[in-house]
Design a protein around this motif. Sequence first.
Motif, PDB file in Angstrom:
ATOM      1  N   UNK A   1       6.237  34.771  45.556  1.00 27.27           N
ATOM      2  CA  UNK A   1       5.437  33.872  44.722  1.00 27.27           C
ATOM      3  C   UNK A   1       4.529  34.622  43.741  1.00 27.27           C
ATOM      4  N   UNK A   2       4.622  35.943  43.740  1.00 25.11           N
ATOM      5  CA  UNK A   2       3.738  36.783  42.931  1.00 25.11           C
ATOM      6  C   UNK A   2       4.439  37.222  41.648  1.00 25.11           C
ATOM      7  N   UNK A   3       3.700  37.232  40.535  1.00 24.83           N
ATOM      8  CA  UNK A   3       4.267  37.691  39.267  1.00 24.83           C
ATOM      9  C   UNK A   3       4.726  39.147  39.406  1.00 24.83           C
ATOM     10  N   UNK A   4       5.955  39.404  38.963  1.00 22.57           N
ATOM     11  CA  UNK A   4       6.495  40.756  39.018  1.00 22.57           C
ATOM     12  C   UNK A   4       7.473  40.977  40.159  1.00 22.57           C
ATOM     13  N   UNK A   5       7.621  39.977  41.040  1.00 18.60           N
ATOM     14  CA  UNK A   5       8.574  40.103  42.147  1.00 18.60           C
ATOM     15  C   UNK A   5       9.989  40.226  41.592  1.00 18.60           C
ATOM     16  N   UNK A   6      10.751  41.184  42.123  1.00 21.48           N
ATOM     17  CA  UNK A   6      12.140  41.376  41.709  1.00 21.48           C
ATOM     18  C   UNK A   6      13.065  40.825  42.777  1.00 21.48           C
TER      19      UNK A   6
ATOM     20  N   UNK B   1       1.559  45.040  27.475  1.00 23.63           N
ATOM     21  CA  UNK B   1       1.021  43.684  27.504  1.00 23.63           C
ATOM     22  C   UNK B   1       2.106  42.605  27.561  1.00 23.63           C
ATOM     23  N   UNK B   2       3.350  42.977  27.249  1.00 23.52           N
ATOM     24  CA  UNK B   2       4.445  42.013  27.288  1.00 23.52           C
ATOM     25  C   UNK B   2       4.820  41.702  28.740  1.00 23.52           C
ATOM     26  N   UNK B   3       4.803  40.421  29.139  1.00 18.88           N
ATOM     27  CA  UNK B   3       5.188  40.057  30.514  1.00 18.88           C
ATOM     28  C   UNK B   3       6.584  40.540  30.886  1.00 18.88           C
ATOM     29  N   UNK B   4       7.516  40.487  29.946  1.00 18.31           N
ATOM     30  CA  UNK B   4       8.885  40.914  30.250  1.00 18.31           C
ATOM     31  C   UNK B   4       8.962  42.421  30.478  1.00 18.31           C
ATOM     32  N   UNK B   5       8.215  43.174  29.680  1.00 21.04           N
ATOM     33  CA  UNK B   5       8.178  44.626  29.890  1.00 21.04           C
ATOM     34  C   UNK B   5       7.544  44.956  31.232  1.00 21.04           C
ATOM     35  N   UNK B   6       6.490  44.252  31.582  1.00 20.89           N
ATOM     36  CA  UNK B   6       5.826  44.473  32.877  1.00 20.89           C
ATOM     37  C   UNK B   6       6.818  44.211  34.020  1.00 20.89           C
ATOM     38  N   UNK B   7       7.562  43.124  33.917  1.00 24.19           N
ATOM     39  CA  UNK B   7       8.530  42.788  34.961  1.00 24.19           C
ATOM     40  C   UNK B   7       9.581  43.888  35.122  1.00 24.19           C
ATOM     41  N   UNK B   8       9.986  44.476  34.026  1.00 28.38           N
ATOM     42  CA  UNK B   8      10.993  45.542  34.084  1.00 28.38           C
ATOM     43  C   UNK B   8      10.447  46.757  34.825  1.00 28.38           C
ATOM     44  N   UNK B   9       9.220  47.118  34.532  1.00 29.15           N
ATOM     45  CA  UNK B   9       8.605  48.253  35.225  1.00 29.15           C
ATOM     46  C   UNK B   9       8.415  47.951  36.713  1.00 29.15           C
ATOM     47  N   UNK B  10       8.011  46.740  37.024  1.00 32.29           N
ATOM     48  CA  UNK B  10       7.832  46.363  38.432  1.00 32.29           C
ATOM     49  C   UNK B  10       9.177  46.356  39.159  1.00 32.29           C
ATOM     50  N   UNK B  11      10.213  45.911  38.472  1.00 33.03           N
ATOM     51  CA  UNK B  11      11.558  45.936  39.049  1.00 33.03           C
ATOM     52  C   UNK B  11      11.934  47.374  39.429  1.00 33.03           C
TER      53      UNK B  11
END
Length: 502
Positions: A314-319, A445-455
């Motif tokens: 349920x957390x932002x950035x979960x892959x 700052x881009x949410x999509x870029x952040x998600x990629x790094x978290x992945x």
Amino acid sequence: MKKIFYLLIVLSLFLVACGEKKSDSTTIESKIVTVAQGAKPKSLDPHMYNSIPDLLVSRQFYNTLFSREKDGTIVPELAESYEYKNDKELDIVLKKGVKFHDGSELTADDVIFSFQVMKDKPGASIMIEEIDKVEKVNDYEVKILLKNSSSPLLFNLAHPLTSIINKKYVEAGNDLNIAPMGTGAFKLTAYNDGEKIEMEAFQDYFEGAPKIQKLIMRSIPEDTSRLAALETGEIDIATGLAPINTQTVEANDKLELISEPTTATEYIGLNVEKAPFNNKEFRQALNYAIDKKSIIDSIFLGRGKVAKSIVNPSVFGYYDGLEEYPYNPEKAKELIEKSGVKDTSFSLYVNDSPVRLQVAQIIQANLKDVGIDMKIETLEWGTYLQKTGEGDYQAFLGGWISGTSDADIVLYPLLDSKSIGLSGNRARYSNPEFDKEVEMARVVLSPEERKEHYKNAQIIAQEDSPLIVLYNKNENIGINKRIIGFEYDATTMHKFKNLDVK
């Protein structure tokens, strides 16, 4: 005749007065709400520990500059408004007329002082790491200057660890560990060694005084005792109920059960600096050796899910693309053999939670099946925190709540090499590639870029296995039906300011 008439009037007034007094007394008594949790807080200093038993209590006394709504959006709390001048400069205008419990008014000086203090506290320091300095613009406005752009900054400033404290109160020598004083909905009346913390409604609370007169927070570690206290009416709300006790609550027509998902993940922390966990193949073997589904079914009665990542779903950035480690004892044996580890025995630290002890016992049996002798050591909560934070352990059973609902508050404190020790990285894990991904996610700052790094970070962590992720469980709360206005928070750091009684 007149004497009799006057006597009747006096008698009537006396009876009315007695009736009114009784009614008022009942009202006052009914406006006392008692909440019990399973562990005594180690400190009521809001900046000290990222620990639910501590923050659940301390956040009743304090406020933060921002707050997080249920949908994850960030809104001003002590702040009136804010504006990013650029990606490294944030201006915050404070609400005017906000009172501390001692009657003094919140000003920019208190905010600046709070950030200075946070830098030296293990829990809070990690939340404000990207802040270079905080400058005063005027009595009700501050400027936050950052070392680098920080995408999770507002989420961090909505976390209880970044609560605002009173400068003069602290400088006068008051100890926030046992004598908290903030701007929150409740103010302390009795500490009682932390076993029974008593507080009263703060009538000058800037969001409006609570409807109840008194809030009591108790520590009742034994699950059955906490349930019994709920059933008898000794307490009104019991948090962290053992799953087996949920059926008892559901069967009681005077009680209500709340069983909801959290932002937490339960895991085993492995000290990668000590044998046998300085060997990656051996760490990976534990993933295959533990039957996580059986833990959920037998102990949590199905109220939970097998975890694939330390980041909660349920957390932002979960892959979601991580492949789950299946329960495969034969594969575990192969990896143990491949690892070359000869002495596979180790000790697992568990805090004094009966449910965690039950989980540890299942893990112990699973590991025995693959030839690993695991000893269980139960520690008091404070000792458990201290020893694991200092690296004085081999493995421990724990859990981590994402208090901001953002992956940064999970991956950076728990696994980044800059956080080794009491700040959160108790596994003492260090991998430059992992650090690079997590730290890039803090800057872009881009949410999509952040998600990629978290992945990428989660893929690395799963491969290295410094943590054996187990499950995402529900939080089980029993509430007396006379209580209304309870607001569930998936971080389990609930606010009680809107409680009322029927």
